[in-house]
Design a protein around this motif. Sequence first.
Motif, PDB file in Angstrom:
ATOM      1  N   UNK A  69      45.042  41.358  34.432  1.00 19.95           N
ATOM      2  CA  UNK A  69      44.416  41.010  36.073  1.00 19.95           C
ATOM      3  C   UNK A  69      42.954  39.754  35.437  1.00 19.95           C
ATOM      4  N   UNK A  70      43.347  38.913  34.380  1.00 21.38           N
ATOM      5  CA  UNK A  70      42.326  37.956  33.475  1.00 21.38           C
ATOM      6  C   UNK A  70      40.810  38.105  34.313  1.00 21.38           C
ATOM      7  N   UNK A  71      40.295  37.189  34.466  1.00 16.20           N
ATOM      8  CA  UNK A  71      38.952  37.045  34.454  1.00 16.20           C
ATOM      9  C   UNK A  71      38.813  37.380  35.805  1.00 16.20           C
ATOM     10  N   UNK A  72      37.914  38.832  36.252  1.00 16.72           N
ATOM     11  CA  UNK A  72      37.189  38.994  37.204  1.00 16.72           C
ATOM     12  C   UNK A  72      35.933  38.212  37.428  1.00 16.72           C
ATOM     13  N   UNK A  73      36.310  38.418  39.225  1.00 15.15           N
ATOM     14  CA  UNK A  73      35.235  38.402  40.071  1.00 15.15           C
ATOM     15  C   UNK A  73      34.450  39.380  41.553  1.00 15.15           C
ATOM     16  N   UNK A  74      33.496  39.591  41.306  1.00 13.98           N
ATOM     17  CA  UNK A  74      33.574  40.161  43.110  1.00 13.98           C
ATOM     18  C   UNK A  74      33.007  39.826  43.466  1.00 13.98           C
ATOM     19  N   UNK A  75      33.723  39.624  44.901  1.00 14.66           N
ATOM     20  CA  UNK A  75      32.459  39.130  46.189  1.00 14.66           C
ATOM     21  C   UNK A  75      32.618  39.721  47.783  1.00 14.66           C
ATOM     22  N   UNK A  76      31.742  40.374  47.834  1.00 14.33           N
ATOM     23  CA  UNK A  76      31.609  41.416  48.665  1.00 14.33           C
ATOM     24  C   UNK A  76      31.718  40.901  50.325  1.00 14.33           C
ATOM     25  N   UNK A  77      31.796  39.162  50.287  1.00 13.50           N
ATOM     26  CA  UNK A  77      31.923  39.203  51.505  1.00 13.50           C
ATOM     27  C   UNK A  77      33.881  39.264  51.514  1.00 13.50           C
ATOM     28  N   UNK A  78      34.458  40.013  50.854  1.00 14.32           N
ATOM     29  CA  UNK A  78      35.562  40.032  50.743  1.00 14.32           C
ATOM     30  C   UNK A  78      36.358  41.584  51.716  1.00 14.32           C
TER      31      UNK A  78
END
Length: 167
Positions: free
Chosen positions: A72-81
């Motif tokens: 899944x590559x590098x992972x970035x979480x974003x609350x606004x999604x």
Amino acid sequence: MGRLYLLRHAKAQWALPGMRDFDRPLEGSGCIDAGRTGIEMRLRGYMPDLTLCSTAVRARQTLQEVAGEADTGRIVFNERLYSEDAAFYLDLIRDNATGGSILVIGHNPMMEDLATALSGDGEPAALSTLGLGFPTAGLAVIGFPGSLDKAAPGKGRLEAFHIPTGD
């Protein structure tokens, strides 16, 4: 060429009394379907450079199941999604377009709205399936002629739309 993978979280449990919608976990079948989507990604060579994932429990669990089967590559979480609209999703994709491909794990109606808006054309079977809605653990694969920082409505091509199925 840029490639965008839009993955709606897998099937979640209904909220129990006092439980926030944000905290709903996946059902057992949702875990299985997310794993199947991961297998499909691996078998088809879908390897995002970056994954943008909602922080909702069901989205994070979907990522966990997919990542157990595929890169899944590098992972970035974003609350606004969790709460923003498809326009925000598109802005986030453009702002993070440093590699050739991005996987977004999010929610409906944003996933369906974005996939429909971006897909100017595509494989007839994929377009037909997407026209029926964007089910849980569904994966839209949208190709763009250039970088994803230039992704815009009608400029993508729906290459495939995968829905996990039982054996």
